[in-house]
Design a protein around this motif. Structure first.
Motif, PDB file in Angstrom:
ATOM      1  N   ASP A 129       3.478  -9.855 -15.209  1.00  0.00           N
ATOM      2  CA  ASP A 129       3.487  -9.916 -16.661  1.00  0.00           C
ATOM      3  C   ASP A 129       4.357 -11.078 -17.122  1.00  0.00           C
ATOM      4  OD1 ASP A 129       6.153  -9.084 -16.571  1.00  0.00           O
ATOM      5  OD2 ASP A 129       5.766  -7.069 -17.325  1.00  0.00           O
ATOM      6  N   TYR A 130       4.550 -11.176 -18.433  1.00  0.00           N
ATOM      7  CA  TYR A 130       5.257 -12.306 -19.044  1.00  0.00           C
ATOM      8  C   TYR A 130       6.708 -12.393 -18.579  1.00  0.00           C
ATOM      9  CZ  TYR A 130       6.346 -15.522 -22.965  1.00  0.00           C
ATOM     10  OH  TYR A 130       6.702 -16.598 -23.738  1.00  0.00           O
ATOM     11  N   SER A 131       7.296 -11.248 -18.279  1.00  0.00           N
ATOM     12  CA  SER A 131       8.689 -11.231 -17.830  1.00  0.00           C
ATOM     13  C   SER A 131       8.825 -11.428 -16.327  1.00  0.00           C
ATOM     14  CB  SER A 131       9.362  -9.913 -18.227  1.00  0.00           C
ATOM     15  OG  SER A 131       8.738  -8.825 -17.573  1.00  0.00           O
ATOM     16  N   GLY A 132       7.703 -11.574 -15.624  1.00  0.00           N
ATOM     17  CA  GLY A 132       7.740 -11.776 -14.176  1.00  0.00           C
ATOM     18  C   GLY A 132       7.660 -10.502 -13.367  1.00  0.00           C
ATOM     19  N   LYS A 133       7.488  -9.375 -14.017  1.00  0.00           N
ATOM     20  CA  LYS A 133       7.374  -8.107 -13.304  1.00  0.00           C
ATOM     21  C   LYS A 133       6.036  -8.048 -12.567  1.00  0.00           C
ATOM     22  CE  LYS A 133       7.129  -3.102 -14.044  1.00  0.00           C
ATOM     23  NZ  LYS A 133       7.132  -2.018 -15.061  1.00  0.00           N
ATOM     24  N   VAL A 134       6.075  -7.670 -11.286  1.00  0.00           N
ATOM     25  CA  VAL A 134       4.851  -7.563 -10.496  1.00  0.00           C
ATOM     26  C   VAL A 134       4.103  -6.297 -10.892  1.00  0.00           C
ATOM     27  CG1 VAL A 134       3.897  -7.348  -8.178  1.00  0.00           C
ATOM     28  CG2 VAL A 134       5.848  -8.853  -8.578  1.00  0.00           C
ATOM     29  N   LEU A 135       2.838  -6.468 -11.314  1.00  0.00           N
ATOM     30  CA  LEU A 135       2.012  -5.352 -11.755  1.00  0.00           C
ATOM     31  C   LEU A 135       1.053  -4.867 -10.680  1.00  0.00           C
ATOM     32  CD1 LEU A 135       1.043  -6.807 -15.270  1.00  0.00           C
ATOM     33  CD2 LEU A 135       2.927  -5.233 -14.741  1.00  0.00           C
ATOM     34  N   TRP A 136       0.625  -5.802  -9.827  1.00  0.00           N
ATOM     35  CA  TRP A 136      -0.355  -5.468  -8.782  1.00  0.00           C
ATOM     36  C   TRP A 136      -0.156  -6.441  -7.629  1.00  0.00           C
ATOM     37  CZ3 TRP A 136      -4.429  -7.411  -5.958  1.00  0.00           C
ATOM     38  CH2 TRP A 136      -5.329  -6.485  -5.411  1.00  0.00           C
ATOM     39  N   ARG A 137      -0.328  -5.925  -6.430  1.00  0.00           N
ATOM     40  CA  ARG A 137      -0.158  -6.749  -5.232  1.00  0.00           C
ATOM     41  C   ARG A 137      -1.259  -6.416  -4.240  1.00  0.00           C
ATOM     42  NH1 ARG A 137       5.526  -7.779  -2.128  1.00  0.00           N
ATOM     43  NH2 ARG A 137       4.733  -8.980  -0.357  1.00  0.00           N
ATOM     44  N   ALA A 138      -1.966  -7.439  -3.776  1.00  0.00           N
ATOM     45  CA  ALA A 138      -3.048  -7.218  -2.821  1.00  0.00           C
ATOM     46  C   ALA A 138      -2.491  -6.642  -1.516  1.00  0.00           C
ATOM     47  CB  ALA A 138      -3.779  -8.528  -2.550  1.00  0.00           C
ATOM     48  N   PRO A 139      -3.244  -5.777  -0.848  1.00  0.00           N
ATOM     49  CA  PRO A 139      -2.699  -5.062   0.317  1.00  0.00           C
ATOM     50  C   PRO A 139      -2.426  -5.944   1.527  1.00  0.00           C
ATOM     51  CG  PRO A 139      -5.028  -4.568   0.012  1.00  0.00           C
ATOM     52  CD  PRO A 139      -4.603  -5.312  -1.209  1.00  0.00           C
ATOM     53  N   ASN A 140      -3.204  -7.005   1.728  1.00  0.00           N
ATOM     54  CA  ASN A 140      -2.959  -7.934   2.835  1.00  0.00           C
ATOM     55  C   ASN A 140      -2.837  -7.202   4.167  1.00  0.00           C
ATOM     56  OD1 ASN A 140      -2.726 -10.521   3.815  1.00  0.00           O
ATOM     57  ND2 ASN A 140      -0.530 -10.692   3.447  1.00  0.00           N
ATOM     58  N   ASP A 141      -3.789  -6.306   4.420  1.00  0.00           N
ATOM     59  CA  ASP A 141      -3.682  -5.416   5.573  1.00  0.00           C
ATOM     60  C   ASP A 141      -4.643  -5.731   6.710  1.00  0.00           C
ATOM     61  OD1 ASP A 141      -6.027  -4.713   4.319  1.00  0.00           O
ATOM     62  OD2 ASP A 141      -5.334  -2.742   3.660  1.00  0.00           O
ATOM     63  N   GLY A 142      -5.445  -6.782   6.595  1.00  0.00           N
ATOM     64  CA  GLY A 142      -6.328  -7.171   7.682  1.00  0.00           C
ATOM     65  C   GLY A 142      -7.560  -6.312   7.851  1.00  0.00           C
ATOM     66  N   LYS A 143      -7.932  -5.538   6.836  1.00  0.00           N
ATOM     67  CA  LYS A 143      -9.110  -4.675   6.971  1.00  0.00           C
ATOM     68  C   LYS A 143     -10.415  -5.471   7.026  1.00  0.00           C
ATOM     69  CE  LYS A 143      -7.332  -0.363   5.046  1.00  0.00           C
ATOM     70  NZ  LYS A 143      -7.486   0.686   3.997  1.00  0.00           N
ATOM     71  N   VAL A 144     -10.424  -6.682   6.491  1.00  0.00           N
ATOM     72  CA  VAL A 144     -11.639  -7.503   6.516  1.00  0.00           C
ATOM     73  C   VAL A 144     -11.691  -8.374   7.761  1.00  0.00           C
ATOM     74  CG1 VAL A 144     -12.895  -9.359   5.343  1.00  0.00           C
ATOM     75  CG2 VAL A 144     -11.918  -7.482   4.010  1.00  0.00           C
ATOM     76  N   ASN A 145     -10.597  -9.050   8.090  1.00  0.00           N
ATOM     77  CA  ASN A 145     -10.634  -9.969   9.230  1.00  0.00           C
ATOM     78  C   ASN A 145     -10.210  -9.334  10.555  1.00  0.00           C
ATOM     79  OD1 ASN A 145      -7.845  -9.810   9.113  1.00  0.00           O
ATOM     80  ND2 ASN A 145      -7.532 -11.912   8.428  1.00  0.00           N
ATOM     81  N   GLY A 146      -9.737  -8.076  10.518  1.00  0.00           N
ATOM     82  CA  GLY A 146      -9.354  -7.382  11.748  1.00  0.00           C
ATOM     83  C   GLY A 146      -8.029  -7.809  12.323  1.00  0.00           C
ATOM     84  N   ASP A 147      -7.280  -8.592  11.572  1.00  0.00           N
ATOM     85  CA  ASP A 147      -5.983  -9.088  12.025  1.00  0.00           C
ATOM     86  C   ASP A 147      -4.879  -8.227  11.396  1.00  0.00           C
ATOM     87  OD1 ASP A 147      -3.997 -10.735  13.086  1.00  0.00           O
ATOM     88  OD2 ASP A 147      -5.111 -12.565  12.633  1.00  0.00           O
ATOM     89  N   THR A 148      -3.639  -8.643  11.573  1.00  0.00           N
ATOM     90  CA  THR A 148      -2.524  -7.908  10.982  1.00  0.00           C
ATOM     91  C   THR A 148      -2.351  -8.206   9.495  1.00  0.00           C
ATOM     92  OG1 THR A 148      -1.011  -9.670  11.665  1.00  0.00           O
ATOM     93  CG2 THR A 148      -1.283  -7.786  13.159  1.00  0.00           C
ATOM     94  N   MET A 149      -2.942  -9.324   9.031  1.00  0.00           N
ATOM     95  CA  MET A 149      -2.907  -9.694   7.620  1.00  0.00           C
ATOM     96  C   MET A 149      -4.149 -10.527   7.310  1.00  0.00           C
ATOM     97  SD  MET A 149       0.173 -12.522   7.835  1.00  0.00           S
ATOM     98  CE  MET A 149       0.136 -12.911   6.101  1.00  0.00           C
ATOM     99  N   GLU A 150      -4.443 -10.694   6.026  1.00  0.00           N
ATOM    100  CA  GLU A 150      -5.670 -11.401   5.635  1.00  0.00           C
ATOM    101  C   GLU A 150      -5.471 -12.907   5.473  1.00  0.00           C
ATOM    102  OE1 GLU A 150      -8.427  -9.995   5.713  1.00  0.00           O
ATOM    103  OE2 GLU A 150      -8.178  -7.877   5.255  1.00  0.00           O
ATOM    104  N   TYR A 151      -4.241 -13.374   5.466  1.00  0.00           N
ATOM    105  CA  TYR A 151      -3.941 -14.803   5.297  1.00  0.00           C
ATOM    106  C   TYR A 151      -4.533 -15.345   3.989  1.00  0.00           C
ATOM    107  CZ  TYR A 151      -2.966 -14.285  10.278  1.00  0.00           C
ATOM    108  OH  TYR A 151      -2.490 -13.847  11.498  1.00  0.00           O
TER     109      TYR A 151
END
Length: 508
Positions: free
Chosen positions: A197-219
């Protein structure tokens, strides 16, 4: 005791005559990461209007409070928006409540707050050097990534992204910082993709869990966009060991250097494949597209005279035309735009080749090393053509002979599938290189002008449809000896004053 005079009320609570409790903003002791600030007074249903009084305050050598009145602004509602003069300043404000005769019947106490101090808004360290001032677009604000700052057209910072736990050094890693239609910001880094948001508060964060590429993260990389339906789409990577096709010569000394392995008499190469992922608000994968499912060895294994074997097509931009359900992706190393259908993922067209006639392919391309493809409401494709032709980008003084261009295309029924309708070359003056190198962006403004960032060339400008330069600045970083250096950008985008004001109260 003198500090008590400065912070009269530590908690953001105000009591009106009817003893109802309301919050007010900015609250006592708040520190703002912006100068375009919203003020909210406790609401009084019996008031006919409000008057906001805003002053600077400081302490003199004796420790006494010194004030300077700045604004006295009337409002029909209990909210107003004010552009505060400076960062790193103390301010105080109060609200008066008007009766039927327009007179102040009572006021709130004074509330004290500050605008923040941060290296990225220190104009002795970072600045926009104005070459050509804006005669129009004066209500425009420029959003710059990497340093994560919003500037007005005079080069004065009005917003910065404060310290938040996103990356180890947000000033180097933050990419593709841009506004959303929901009056928030999105950005991606090497470690994640975020909405703030405008104050810099994080509202949403992608999971980055590797469910698509099969790795430990999605890069995640390059581009992260909030869609009209509220979902999120982000570019990502996967690394795949793929057998090198027969006929490609492999030198033994490059095995380790080029991530090559030898198995059963065949060579395998670690390739980098670009992916797209769509998440819903619950961080669930609702759609994905993987390069390895759609491209062949002819795409992933290309010989380049100067750079050797190329096994990274390098997805560096995408734009989702949600209305027509198509996605355009830019692949830098193959110098092409790939158009796919959504949600099937089927490749509809690949743009970049030039055809001499219906049967003969030219040895030239429409663009080289392009960046930031955009589909406009008028149906045209806009791109920053870095013009990184590997045959021209030699080492030494020959490197910058290839001038970057802003190119506009229309899709048609020709063999190439594209028709160039407008182009602007970036050899503007001698203040910055004419070749963008890496990065770059182009955004169409409401009046048809184009906002262009030249990426690593460290130049941002606005050009009108008649190819007249109407604003021209150089992002720069400075040192303690007052030396100034190019401050390359990844992308730049914009907000109008009207749009930016909608961000202010959106966080409450």
């Amino acid at each position: 005791m003198k500090q008590v005079h400065v912070f009269l009320f530590f908690f953001a609570i105000a009591f009106l005559a009817d003893n109802t409790i309301y919050a007010q903003l900015p609250g006592e002791g708040d520190v703002l990461n912006y100068r375009l600030a919203g003020f909210t007074a406790p609401k009084d249903d019996k008031a006919t209007g409000y008057v906001f009084e805003i002053s600077e305050y400081d302490l003199n050598d004796k420790g006494d409070i010194v004030t300077k009145e700045l604004f006295s602004q009337r409002s029909d509602s209990n909210r107003t928006i004010v552009m505060l003069p400076e960062f790193d300043k103390g301010y105080m404000w109060r609200a008066g409540y008007l009766n039927e005769k327009g007179k102040v019947k009572h006021t709130t106490p004074y509330y004290h707050f500050r605008t923040g101090k941060y290296s990225t808004i220190d104009t002795s360290l970072f600045r926009l050097k104005i070459i050509d001032s804006a005669k129009h677009h004066k209500d425009l604000f420029i959003v710059m990534d990497f340093i994560s700052v919003i500037f007005d057209m005079n080069g004065k910072p009005v917003w910065y992204l404060p310290d938040i736990p996103l990356v180890k050094d947000k000033n180097l890693q933050m990419r593709d910082l841009k506004p959303t239609k929901d009056h928030t910001f999105t950005a991606t880094t090497n470690f994640g993709a975020f909405e703030m948001d405008y104050s810099g508060k994080v509202l949403w964060r992608a999971p980055n869990d590797g469910k698509v590429n099969g790795d430990t993260m999605e890069y995640y990389h390059h581009e992260f966009t909030k869609l009209d339906n509220g979902n999120y789409m982000v570019a990502s990577l996967e690394y795949v060991m793929r057998r090198v096709p027969d006929g490609i010569e492999i030198k033994p000394e490059t095995l380790t250097k080029d991530y090559l392995e030898e198995r059963d008499g065949h060579y395998y190469k670690k390739i980098t494949a670009g992916n797209l992922i769509e998440y819903n608000k619950k961080k669930e994968v609702v759609w994905s597209w993987r390069s390895v499912d759609h491209f062949t060895d002819d795409d992933f294994f290309r010989k380049r005279a100067l750079n050797g074997l190329n096994t990274d097509m390098h997805l560096n931009a995408f734009d989702f035309d949600e209305k027509n359900k198509v996605i355009y992706m830019s692949f830098r190393n193959t110098n092409e735009i790939v158009k796919i259908a959504y949600p099937s993922g089927k490749i509809l067209n690949r743009y970049g080749d030039i055809w001499i006639n219906d049967s003969t392919l030219s040895d030239k391309r429409m663009f080289y090393g392009q960046h930031c493809v955009r589909k406009s409401d008028n149906g045209r494709l806009y791109m920053f053509n870095n013009n990184s032709n590997p045959m021209l980008l030699m080492s030494g003084p020959e490197r910058m002979k290839s001038v970057s261009k802003v190119s506009v295309f229309e899709e048609d029924s020709s063999k190439s599938g594209l028709k160039k309708v407008w182009e602007f070359t970036c050899d503007i003056d001698t203040f910055a290189e004419a070749h963008g190198g890496a990065g770059g962006s182009v955004e169409e403004l409401p009046d048809g002008c184009l906002l262009v960032s030249m990426g690593s060339a460290s130049r941002i400008f606005i050009v009108d449809p008649k190819k007249k330069l109407v604003w021209n600045v150089l992002p720069q970083s400075g040192d303690a000896n007052n030396n100034w250096y190019p401050l390359g950008q990844y992308r730049a985008t914009y907000l109008t004053r009207e749009e930016l004001e909608k961000f202010i109260f959106n966080k409450f």
